[in-house]
Every structure is written in structure tokens, then in C-alpha cells.
Write a protein that holds these residues in place. Structure first.
Motif, short mmCIF file in Angstrom:
data_model
loop_
_atom_site.label_atom_id
_atom_site.label_comp_id
_atom_site.label_asym_id
_atom_site.label_seq_id
_atom_site.Cartn_x
_atom_site.Cartn_y
_atom_site.Cartn_z
N ILE A 211 0.83 -1.14 -0.07
CA ILE A 211 -0.11 -0.13 -0.03
C ILE A 211 0.77 1.20 0.09
O ILE A 211 1.74 1.40 0.82
CB ILE A 211 -0.87 0.03 1.08
CG1 ILE A 211 -1.48 -1.41 1.42
CG2 ILE A 211 -1.78 1.23 1.21
CD1 ILE A 211 -1.68 -1.77 2.77
N PHE A 212 0.77 2.00 -0.97
CA PHE A 212 1.68 3.49 -0.99
C PHE A 212 0.98 4.36 -0.01
O PHE A 212 -0.32 4.48 -0.14
CB PHE A 212 1.76 3.98 -2.52
CG PHE A 212 2.61 2.93 -3.39
CD1 PHE A 212 3.85 3.11 -3.50
CD2 PHE A 212 2.08 2.05 -3.98
CE1 PHE A 212 4.80 2.52 -4.24
CE2 PHE A 212 2.86 1.02 -4.84
CZ PHE A 212 4.40 1.36 -4.96
N VAL A 218 5.90 3.11 2.01
CA VAL A 218 5.05 2.06 1.67
C VAL A 218 4.58 0.98 2.79
O VAL A 218 5.57 0.75 3.66
CB VAL A 218 5.84 1.19 0.60
CG1 VAL A 218 4.82 -0.07 0.38
CG2 VAL A 218 5.81 1.97 -0.67
N ALA A 219 3.63 0.55 2.92
CA ALA A 219 3.12 -0.48 3.99
C ALA A 219 3.00 -1.88 3.33
O ALA A 219 2.16 -1.80 1.95
CB ALA A 219 1.98 -0.04 4.65
N THR A 220 3.42 -2.78 3.83
CA THR A 220 3.32 -4.33 3.21
C THR A 220 2.72 -4.90 4.28
O THR A 220 3.16 -4.78 5.53
CB THR A 220 4.37 -4.93 2.51
OG1 THR A 220 5.33 -5.04 3.64
CG2 THR A 220 5.04 -3.96 1.50
N THR A 221 1.89 -5.98 3.88
CA THR A 221 1.17 -6.80 4.75
C THR A 221 2.04 -8.33 4.78
O THR A 221 2.21 -8.60 3.71
CB THR A 221 -0.29 -7.14 5.01
OG1 THR A 221 -0.51 -7.67 3.36
CG2 THR A 221 -1.06 -5.91 4.98
N ASP A 222 2.24 -8.97 6.00
CA ASP A 222 2.94 -10.17 6.02
C ASP A 222 1.83 -11.16 6.94
O ASP A 222 1.80 -10.93 8.15
CB ASP A 222 4.23 -10.37 6.45
CG ASP A 222 4.97 -11.65 6.35
OD1 ASP A 222 4.60 -12.59 6.88
OD2 ASP A 222 6.01 -11.66 5.79
N TRP A 231 8.04 0.75 4.78
CA TRP A 231 9.36 1.21 3.96
C TRP A 231 9.34 2.36 3.56
O TRP A 231 8.53 3.11 3.50
CB TRP A 231 9.32 0.06 2.84
CG TRP A 231 8.72 -1.39 3.01
CD1 TRP A 231 7.64 -1.93 3.31
CD2 TRP A 231 9.77 -2.42 3.09
NE1 TRP A 231 7.73 -3.38 3.66
CE2 TRP A 231 9.07 -3.70 3.41
CE3 TRP A 231 11.12 -2.57 2.93
CZ2 TRP A 231 9.77 -4.87 3.51
CZ3 TRP A 231 11.83 -3.93 2.86
CH2 TRP A 231 11.03 -4.94 3.33
N ARG A 232 10.51 2.92 3.21
CA ARG A 232 11.04 3.85 2.64
C ARG A 232 11.51 3.56 0.94
O ARG A 232 12.15 2.74 0.81
CB ARG A 232 11.86 4.94 3.04
CG ARG A 232 12.03 6.24 2.54
CD ARG A 232 12.70 7.35 3.37
NE ARG A 232 11.92 7.63 4.41
CZ ARG A 232 10.74 8.51 4.35
NH1 ARG A 232 10.42 8.83 3.31
NH2 ARG A 232 9.97 8.64 5.48
N VAL A 233 10.58 4.13 -0.08
CA VAL A 233 11.15 4.03 -1.38
C VAL A 233 12.18 4.94 -1.82
O VAL A 233 12.21 6.12 -1.49
CB VAL A 233 9.73 4.11 -2.26
CG1 VAL A 233 10.19 3.76 -3.48
CG2 VAL A 233 8.71 3.45 -1.85
N GLY A 234 13.16 4.14 -2.37
CA GLY A 234 14.51 4.92 -3.01
C GLY A 234 14.96 4.43 -4.08
O GLY A 234 14.31 3.48 -4.69
N GLY A 235 15.88 5.07 -4.77
CA GLY A 235 16.26 4.50 -6.06
C GLY A 235 16.88 2.97 -5.85
O GLY A 235 17.17 2.36 -6.93
N ALA A 236 17.64 2.57 -4.79
CA ALA A 236 18.28 1.44 -4.72
C ALA A 236 17.04 0.16 -4.33
O ALA A 236 17.48 -0.90 -3.70
CB ALA A 236 19.26 1.51 -3.66
N GLY A 237 15.82 0.47 -4.18
CA GLY A 237 14.79 -0.36 -3.70
C GLY A 237 14.17 0.08 -2.72
O GLY A 237 13.71 1.38 -2.24
#
Length: 399
Positions: A211-212, A218-222, A231-237
Motif C-alpha cells: 500500500i503506497f 509503503v506499507a506491506t502486509t505479512d 518501508w521507504r522507497v528509494g532508487g536502490a529499492g
């Protein structure tokens, strides 16, 4: 109104690929009229169980769950899609894709091996260069004795195997005259609940959605590790920021960002909706939760969506085949369950609200149904229209 329809292919379902649903009359603005499947837009035998749209181009992306790949398709006509580029490897049982608002990349979530994968998009929307994010760690420990899910029976949409056996036995005892009245729990798709890992009580990472969020997060569910990962989005992923731990065995599945600044997450296994928010320092916390009272022990929650005013949430529940209606309270920090309504179909895998109509994909009924929404309470009424649709798992509005 038309919708793209993601579905399971013949290996576990019955669909040929991505379908097209017509909801309402062709020249009508709403979706409350008759339903009908128009065509199969493209063949996708790898099972396009989830599809997502490019924010500006006529391109959609499919998680080909049983191929473990993500495939882009460009629109070539009113009812046709064609592959755009080659499929990109993501991971085992990739079950969700989310496209970044700036269209620079997409994120794929893999239920089978827990991977979260960033995949770059070029100017035309063509995907390439998959980059796997750091793996999740189980906050409750990894050994079966320490980390076993307390229910120990439901994983990603399956009901307990004992329930399936009970259904078969009861149907046999009831005989031909009454056997059809027994719920078909033994026909639920076989998933990891029947695997050796689940039988041993082991916990395994199960990424399910991305989810952006505002501010480059970004949030992701596990679902397997009971985590919402920030998470933080960057050029390296993707760079890990924080893991928010939910109750053991709850199984966070899908969520949505609310205009109030809260993140709502529905849990598949415990059938609850949790409210998450950051504090002044940017640290995320669970600030409240609402159980979906009235659900059965063997139920599993599926999708979570909101109405057009963002005042009411709808959480689908498979097993009892209902939809929970929750009102947003205060400034978005709490929710209140107001109803648990029948969907009128079997195994409501996905649903969307369009104006005054709730559309529900009944995966195991092989159909899509529409229900009217009460304009005052938001509670769904009885099924108004239905149409046959093979193994539907995702409804995506066309632009």
C-alpha cells in the motif's frame, strides 16, 4: 461501467485469463443495472489472480500467481489486451501488485515465499529489473513451539481440513435428498493449510499486499508473521523503516490508506480490522481494532474497501459469505461494526463499491453479484443482479 476481472485459470479455477465485466447499461454512469461478462481480454493460463492499472497509460499488470511472474498488458481495443514485454520473475505464488503513483515502479507481494519485490517500469510502462526487498523476521519466533499460530488451522483462505472432512461425512450421512444442504467446505481451494509446514505448526512469511502511503512510504502486509512492514522507497529499492506487530495468529491480509491519515488493515485469520497511525516522531502504532463480531470460527476475511465518501468500510468474509460494514468514527482513529450482511454468493474473494452498488466476486460460486447500498446506513441489501464468471478474484474499474 466496465471492469477488468482477474481470475484463477483452469489449474485451480476455470477462467481463460483476464475478463471484462459490464455492470449496468453501456451508456449509464453507474453500476446498478444488469451484469454480464463481455469477453476474455487476453489469455493468461498462469492465473492472473490480481491485476492493477498504470496511473496514466492504458496498461494493466497481472500477478500470474501460479507462474510466479508479473506480466504487463497494453490495451489494443475495447475488449482486447496484448502482452507488453516479457513476464518478470517475482516469487512463489505472487498474489498482489501495486503500481507507484509516479509510475516509476511496481511492488509485487508473494504469498508463497514471503518476498516483496520492486520492479522498475520504463516510460511505456514495461516492467523489468526485479529487486527483492529484505526478508521479514518473525516477531514471535520461528520454531513451531514458540511461533505456532494459536488457531493452527487457517492460512490464506483455507478452512481447517477437519471441517472439510466433516462436511463430506455429513453430506454422506444426509444422503441424496438432503446432502446438497451441507455447505461445500470440502470444495475450498487447497492451500498451505494442507501443507506439511502448516500441519507441523510452523510459521512462514506470507507477503500479501503493498500500500503506497504519503511521504514516500509503503506499507506491506505479512500474513504469516503477523506484520505490517513500513518501508521507504528509494532508487536502490525498499529500505526497511519499521515493523508493526499485530496479535499472534491474526494474519494481516489487505489494507487501505484513509484520508484521515490512518491505515486500516483487515486480518484474514482473526477477522478484525486494525487502525494504524504514526506518532509525532513518525513511529507507527496500532491505535485501535474492531472485531467482526458474528463471524464464524472457520471464517477468513478477504478484501477491505471504502465507500466514495470514505465514511464506511466493507470487509468481505469467506465461509459464512458475508460482508462486514464498519463506520469510521472520530477523526478516523476508531471503527464501529454496524452490520454483517449476506453477500448472496459463495466465497466473496473481492469486492468494490461503485456509487450506490456493491459488486462482489464470488470465487467458488463462479459468479459476480451486485447489491444495492442503503443511502442512509450504507448496509447492503439483497442481490439485485448476478452473472456467471469463472473463478473471479479481482474487480478493477476500467478508465
Amino acid at each position: 461501467m466496465r471492469f477488468w476481472v482477474g481470475a484463477y485459470a483452469p489449474d485451480t479455477g476455470a477462467a481463460e485469463g483476464i475478463g471484462i465485466l459490464q455492470a449496468g447499461e453501456a451508456d449509464a454512469p453507474g453500476a446498478s443495472g444488469p451484469l454480464g461478462m463481455v469477453a476474455t481480454a487476453v489469455s493468461a493460463p498462469g492465473s492472473p489472480s490480481w491485476i492493477a492499472a498504470h496511473p496514466t497509460h492504458d496498461v494493466i499488470y497481472a500477478a500470474l500467481e501460479f507462474d510466479g511472474t508479473v506480466q504487463a498488458y497494453r490495451r489494443t481495443g475495447d475488449t482486447r489486451l496484448a502482452p507488453l514485454g516479457a513476464p518478470v520473475a517475482a516469487g512463489e505464488a505472487v498474489c498482489h501488485v501495486a503500481v507507484a503513483p509516479d509510475a516509476s515502479h511496481l511492488l509485487a507481494s508473494c504469498w508463497g515465499d514471503g518476498r516483496v519485490v520492486r520492479i522498475d517500469l520504463d516510460a511505456a510502462g514495461r516492467p523489468s529489473k526485479p529487486l527483492v526487498a529484505p526478508e521479514a523476521l518473525d516477531p514471535y519466533g520461528s520454531s513451531p513451539s514458540e511461533g505456532a499460530v494459536s488457531t493452527g488451522a487457517r492460512v490464506s483462505g483455507a478452512v481447517v481440513p477437519d471441517l472439510a472432512a466433516a462436511a463430506r461425512a455429513l453430506r454422506e450421512a444426509a444422503g441424496d435428498e438432503y446432502g446438497h444442504l451441507v455447505p461445500a467446505y470440502d470444495e475450498v481451494p487447497e492451500t498451505d493449510a494442507e501443507s506439511e509446514e502448516a500441519a507441523a505448526g510452523a510459521r512462514v512469511s506470507r507477503a500479501h499486499q503493498a500500500i503506497f502511503l504519503p511521504g514516500g512510504l509503503v506499507a506491506t502486509t505479512d500474513m504469516g508473521f503477523d506484520l505490517v512492514r513500513i518501508w521507504r522507497v528509494g532508487g536502490a529499492g525498499l529500505r526497511p523503516v519499521q515493523d508493526v506487530t499485530l496479535p499472534k495468529g491474526s494474519g494481516p491480509r489487505h489494507g487501505l490508506w484513509h484520508p484521515s491519515g490512518h491505515l486500516y488493515v483487515v486480518t484474514e485469520l482473526s477477522c478484525e480490522v486494525f487502525v494504524l497511525a504514526p506518532d509525532r516522531e513518525g513511529r507507527w502504532h496500532v491505535i485501535s481494532g474492531e472485531p467482526l463480531l458474528g463471524t464464524l470460527e472457520t471464517d477468513t476475511a478477504a478484501e477491505l474497501c471504502t465507500d466514495r465518501h470514505s465514511a464506511t468500510l466493507y470487509a468481505g468474509v469467506r465461509g459464512s459469505d458475508t460482508v462486514a460494514v464498519l463506520s469510521v468514527r472520530g477523526s478516523g482513529e476508531s471503527l464501529q461494526l454496524t452490520a454483517l450482511a449476506e453477500t448472496g454468493t459463495h466465497w466473496p474473494r473481492h469486492h468494490v463499491v461503485f456509487d450506490d452498488t456493491l459488486l462482489v466476486a464470488g470465487q467458488l460460486a463462479h459468479e459476480i453479484v451486485s447489491l444495492p447500498l442503503d443511502p442512509r446506513t450504507g448496509i447492503p441489501g439483497r442481490v439485485r443482479h448476478r452473472t456467471a464468471s469463472p473463478s473471479p478474484t479481482r474487480l478493477l474499474p476500467m478508465r
